[in-house]
Every structure is written in C-alpha cells, then in structure tokens.
Motif scaffolding. Sequence first.
Motif: not given
Length: 208
Positions: A16-37
């Motif tokens: 099996p294999s998996v590939e990282l396509v993209d990753a980014a983050f943003w911050q809203d006050g005390q909450i940081a959020k990331g998205i990985v594709i």
Amino acid sequence: STPATTKAESPEKAQPSVELVDAAFWQDGQIAKGIVIATTNNPESVGEYFTTSVNFMDQAGTIIQTQEQVESFSWAGQQLAVPLFLRLDDPESTVASIDASVSISDYVSDYNSPQKSRPALPVLDSESISEKPDGGGTVAAFTFTNPTDEDLSGLRITVACYDAAGKIIGGGYDYPNLVAAGKSIRIDAAVITGVAPSSCRAFPNYEV
C-alpha cells in the motif's frame, strides 16, 4: 544430460502507498486548523488506514503540538482532504508553520482479503460561496449526485477552500444523512477561512 531447472520465484506482493498532495493551516484566535490532502493510485491501499500527522510550529521552529487523524481510501485514485484541529493553551501563541507527514498501514493485505474498491465519488467544485445573512459565517454550496445504484448514508465530506492563487486558506466539512441512488442533493458546508475564498472543493468519502 538433464537440463538444469530453477525454482520460479513468486512475485513480490505490492505494498500500500499514500502520497501527500498539499498541506496548509490557518489560525482563528486560539484555534489552529490544518488541512492535508492525500491521495493514492494503488489498489492495494483501498481499505487500509492511513495516518496524517501534523506538527504545528512556532516562529522558532519549535513544535507546539502534534495532531494526528486516521482515514481510509475507498478507491484507487481517490483524493481526501483531512482536517486537523489544535486548541492553543496560550492565547498569545501563534502558529507560524506546519510540517505534515502521511503513512499507511499494511493490515488488510497482510491479514485479510483485500477490501473491494467502492465506486469513485466525484470531487466537487463550489457553485457559490456566500456569507450567512445573520453573520453566522461562510457557506460553500455544492451539488452532489449519487453515481451509484445504492442509497448512500453517512457520507463524510471534507472541504478545502482556496485563494485566487490556488493556495489553501481554510475549509470545513459536512455529513449528509442520505443521498438516494441516482439522485442529487445540495450541500451547504460551513467553512472557516482566514480571508474570503475564491473557490472551494469538496472531497466525498463513504461511511466507514
């Protein structure tokens, strides 16, 4: 004389294999959020669990915290957007960067019969992005048409939103209860972004 014979070697089992396509983050006050594709073109990856690990780091490159999320692919060629969330203990903390990694298990192919691939579901482009009139945030609208001959319940839909340059600047998610076979529904996904998005994409996946 008798010709020499050699024992045929069995072919190596595909991994099996998996590939990282993209990753980014943003911050809203005390909450940081990331998205990985992440994606895979490998049929052996279907049904395997892959882990997304993200280090949220400060200006000095020190890891503030590491967050993980587990997902699984339903067909070869599938792209998935994986959201990760971090609540910062210090209200003055600022996430300056992230470092994302993905890895995949080999459990299904080692110990069970391979999981059957499900019919591919389309990645959706947003038809509109608007602000709720009551100030309740941003909504990205999509139309999802069930391409299968079965009713789909418990779909998991993650959304990534982009600026004009194609950079991920936020996202969200939605969980439709039912999409009847061959029918369409409208998805109004609440999304959170640092600035107004130019477009959003929705990545559907089947119920686990």
